[in-house]
Motif scaffolding. Sequence first.
Motif, PDB file in Angstrom:
ATOM      1  N   TRP A 115       0.790  -1.226   0.000  1.00 23.55           N
ATOM      2  CA  TRP A 115       0.000   0.000   0.000  1.00 23.55           C
ATOM      3  C   TRP A 115       0.828   1.285   0.000  1.00 23.55           C
ATOM      4  O   TRP A 115       0.495   2.233  -0.715  1.00 23.55           O
ATOM      5  CB  TRP A 115      -0.940   0.020   1.216  1.00 23.55           C
ATOM      6  CG  TRP A 115      -1.854  -1.152   1.296  1.00 23.55           C
ATOM      7  CD1 TRP A 115      -1.856  -2.148   2.236  1.00 23.55           C
ATOM      8  CD2 TRP A 115      -2.909  -1.492   0.378  1.00 23.55           C
ATOM      9  NE1 TRP A 115      -2.830  -3.064   1.981  1.00 23.55           N
ATOM     10  CE2 TRP A 115      -3.500  -2.693   0.844  1.00 23.55           C
ATOM     11  CE3 TRP A 115      -3.411  -0.904  -0.768  1.00 23.55           C
ATOM     12  CZ2 TRP A 115      -4.566  -3.306   0.192  1.00 23.55           C
ATOM     13  CZ3 TRP A 115      -4.471  -1.511  -1.427  1.00 23.55           C
ATOM     14  CH2 TRP A 115      -5.039  -2.699  -0.951  1.00 23.55           C
ATOM     15  N   SER A 126      -6.261   6.684  -1.189  1.00 19.65           N
ATOM     16  CA  SER A 126      -6.689   6.133   0.095  1.00 19.65           C
ATOM     17  C   SER A 126      -7.674   7.058   0.788  1.00 19.65           C
ATOM     18  O   SER A 126      -7.842   8.219   0.402  1.00 19.65           O
ATOM     19  CB  SER A 126      -5.464   5.914   1.003  1.00 19.65           C
ATOM     20  OG  SER A 126      -4.850   7.152   1.310  1.00 19.65           O
ATOM     21  N   VAL A 172      -8.021   1.906  -1.042  1.00 16.36           N
ATOM     22  CA  VAL A 172      -7.941   1.294   0.275  1.00 16.36           C
ATOM     23  C   VAL A 172      -8.381   2.317   1.323  1.00 16.36           C
ATOM     24  O   VAL A 172      -8.139   3.515   1.181  1.00 16.36           O
ATOM     25  CB  VAL A 172      -6.508   0.799   0.577  1.00 16.36           C
ATOM     26  CG1 VAL A 172      -5.503   1.957   0.618  1.00 16.36           C
ATOM     27  CG2 VAL A 172      -6.449   0.004   1.880  1.00 16.36           C
TER      28      VAL A 172
END
Length: 407
Positions: A115, A126, A172
């Motif tokens: 990530w 994100s 995410v």
Amino acid sequence: MKYDDSAAAREATDRARAFMEEVVLPAERSHAGGESVSHETIADLREQAREYDIYAPQIPEAHGGMGMAFRDVLPVFEQAGRSLLGAPAMRVDAPDEGNMHTLELVGTDDQKEEWLRPLVAGEIRSGFAMTEPAPGGGSDPKMLRTTAEKEGDEWVIDGHKWWTTQGGAADVLLVMARTDPDAHPYAGCSIILVPTDTDGVEIVRDIPHLGQSLVPESHAEITFDGVRVPEENLLGAENAGFDIAQQRLGPARLTHCMRFSGMAERALDVAKAYMDERDAFGSSLADKQSQRFSIAEAETELHAARTMVRDAAERITAGEEARVEVSMSKVFAARVAQETIDLAVQCCGGAGIGRDLPLADFYEAVRAFRIIDGADEVHKRTIARAAFENTDPAEIAAIPQFGNPAD
């Protein structure tokens, strides 16, 4: 105005200033007012930021950044704030900047590889999902209702979030959830990494909101219905979510302060240039004493805000939590930035509220600053609590104790 910035900070700031003047501001000025730039434009600006050696200065080199110290990046963030395109171009834009910092602090090697590295590169986006609709956690995070329960080797998440910045476009989410219902709220919550394509994650909507138009900006409402992610998606220690969030929010608040300080400085630059060119009632607006005094007040308060933020940053760098100093910086810088940009709009009159200049976008963006990363009232509560906790008992004892006036 000179500050006690290091040589490395001054050199990086000079490069950032050149990048803003030679690349970002011309790109902003060439764009039609009231329309959002494309992701392709931002990607192109990021490539040029790399050429100027000013891309992701706050991230370690191992993860694709420049590895600068936190205190040293502050003036760079201020330069980035001079245009709404500056922060995304230099990859110092919220919420990714704070989320990258969190992954760097407490992420495992696997989490950083999956990530952090692509976040720094700008390949993914994100969101930080903490705020909830009533009766969930808002300004009082102890009211958090989203839960994450362990079933075998998975976390099962149920809850309802909103105002998750960039949530609708995120790959995410860093989700704050209660993982120990019997513990004190501050000791029973965790942060869990949740890919947005996981079954049970529903992006309900992007909330219509007050805000600038130049850079695509969204705040999502999201529900989690039996969302299952592997146990290794826990970010940091179990039940340490609020401690981790505090480590994220302190520096993030200061970087916000510097970005908006840069925005306010640019607003004054625009206003002063306009006032020099515009005549009214026999002289230029720049010669009107009332306006000159207002500009002087704004310049003074911006200097104070910059100094205050640097002091708080030095305390954090020295290992202090600096919660009071950060709260003071956030409240003061947000108010000063808002009042300064409001003044710039007023000085420019009709041109100030038009979209040909950046001031209208600045004006809409800065109002949210007094709410995001903790509303003014939350920070004042922190400051006041510390002030009263430090009351000198001797001073209390010296207060006259009056009884019945007839005694």
